[in-house]
Design a protein around this motif. Sequence first.
Motif: not given
Length: 392
Positions: A24-34, A36-44
């Motif tokens: 769990c620690k080494s794997s990716n955190i799954i983002i499945s809501t739009a 949260e996705a937009h926040k990450i994609l827009k974040s520097i």
Amino acid sequence: MTLLFLIVVIFVVLLVNFHKWKQCKSSNIIISTANEAHKILKSIDYNRQKPNEWLIETLSIVNPFTINDESLLKAFKINAIKILANYANQQHYEKLVLTIRNRVEHRITLLQLNNGKFCLSKLAKQVTLDCFLTEILDVHANEDLLTELPELIIHLWKNRNDKTAKDHLKRILQTHDDQFSQSKTWQQIKTILSEHSNIISNMSTNDFDEKISNPLNIIVPGWETMWRVVFYTLLELIRRPNLVEQLRSQFNDHSKSYRDCLLLEWILKETLRLYPPTKNIYRTNLNTGESVCISVQQIHRDKTVWGSDALNFHPYRFKDTLTPEQQQSYLPFSISCPARSGFAYKFAGAIVAEILKFGPKFSIAEDFESMPPTDKLLDLARNSYQDLLISI
């Protein structure tokens, strides 16, 4: 004996839990809501993850897919937007359609077997590449490049250390050096790469000049996504003869331009919703090192957003204006790809339309039994339906 047994059980449980924690620690955190996705994609604070870096060594690609640099990404986008904006002009669009019509007719004639059948996946790969090279890059490729390049790229996507395939790919591209050197669009891309050579050299020290001069820097982002859109649109249509007939009737009503065919646009959008070219987008938090995986596929198939029929192919859902939540949850080209402007629908739509118009009979060959029923989704594996033969 009982005590020893308990100790063993406790030890096993702890060991299992430790492995789960470690995974769990080494794997990716799954983002499945739009949202949260937009926040990450827009974040520097988030940057592209390293998985794309294999493209540097395997396909010698040094573009924004593999190089994390905002100035390079911005320069690429500006150039792409300028190129694609030309097709908003009716004259340029008509030229695009004419090119596609000629290339579709030529490809089907070459691929057609004695029994009037042809391989759908080969047609989608080759005609999309042919149209992209001819229209966007003004490169007229020979048959070796058009037939072998798609298969080599897909092969190397899965077999990244195959040196023989890498060398063969390089030789095929070298036979077109003169044509690529005369391509205005490709020279613009090369100039952008050269202007960012200091950034690129930090990522790729081997064969630096060769990588900057590699046409795959523009071919892969322009072709690899688009052929899959064409392919899966045709796969869905071929399972639905009634929808094909509805589409044909709209072609007759809108003979001047496929851009006026709303049903075609809805079909493409629904294909991109269910079968996004990029199923997952990976990012790493620069401050914490946390890795995330934005599951575009999950977001596109979320029943709480798209309704109880979210897993059904239903193009008419795009007939009405999408809700704000649905608009936010539609990410086939992420949030900033130049293709989002509408070119993807113009390009892929014209290819699909011309293929359907070329063959009045468009059906699956009787000897192919691996196609799922219409109430089931298609398989997204790269080698799915590669042997599917079509009758025209």
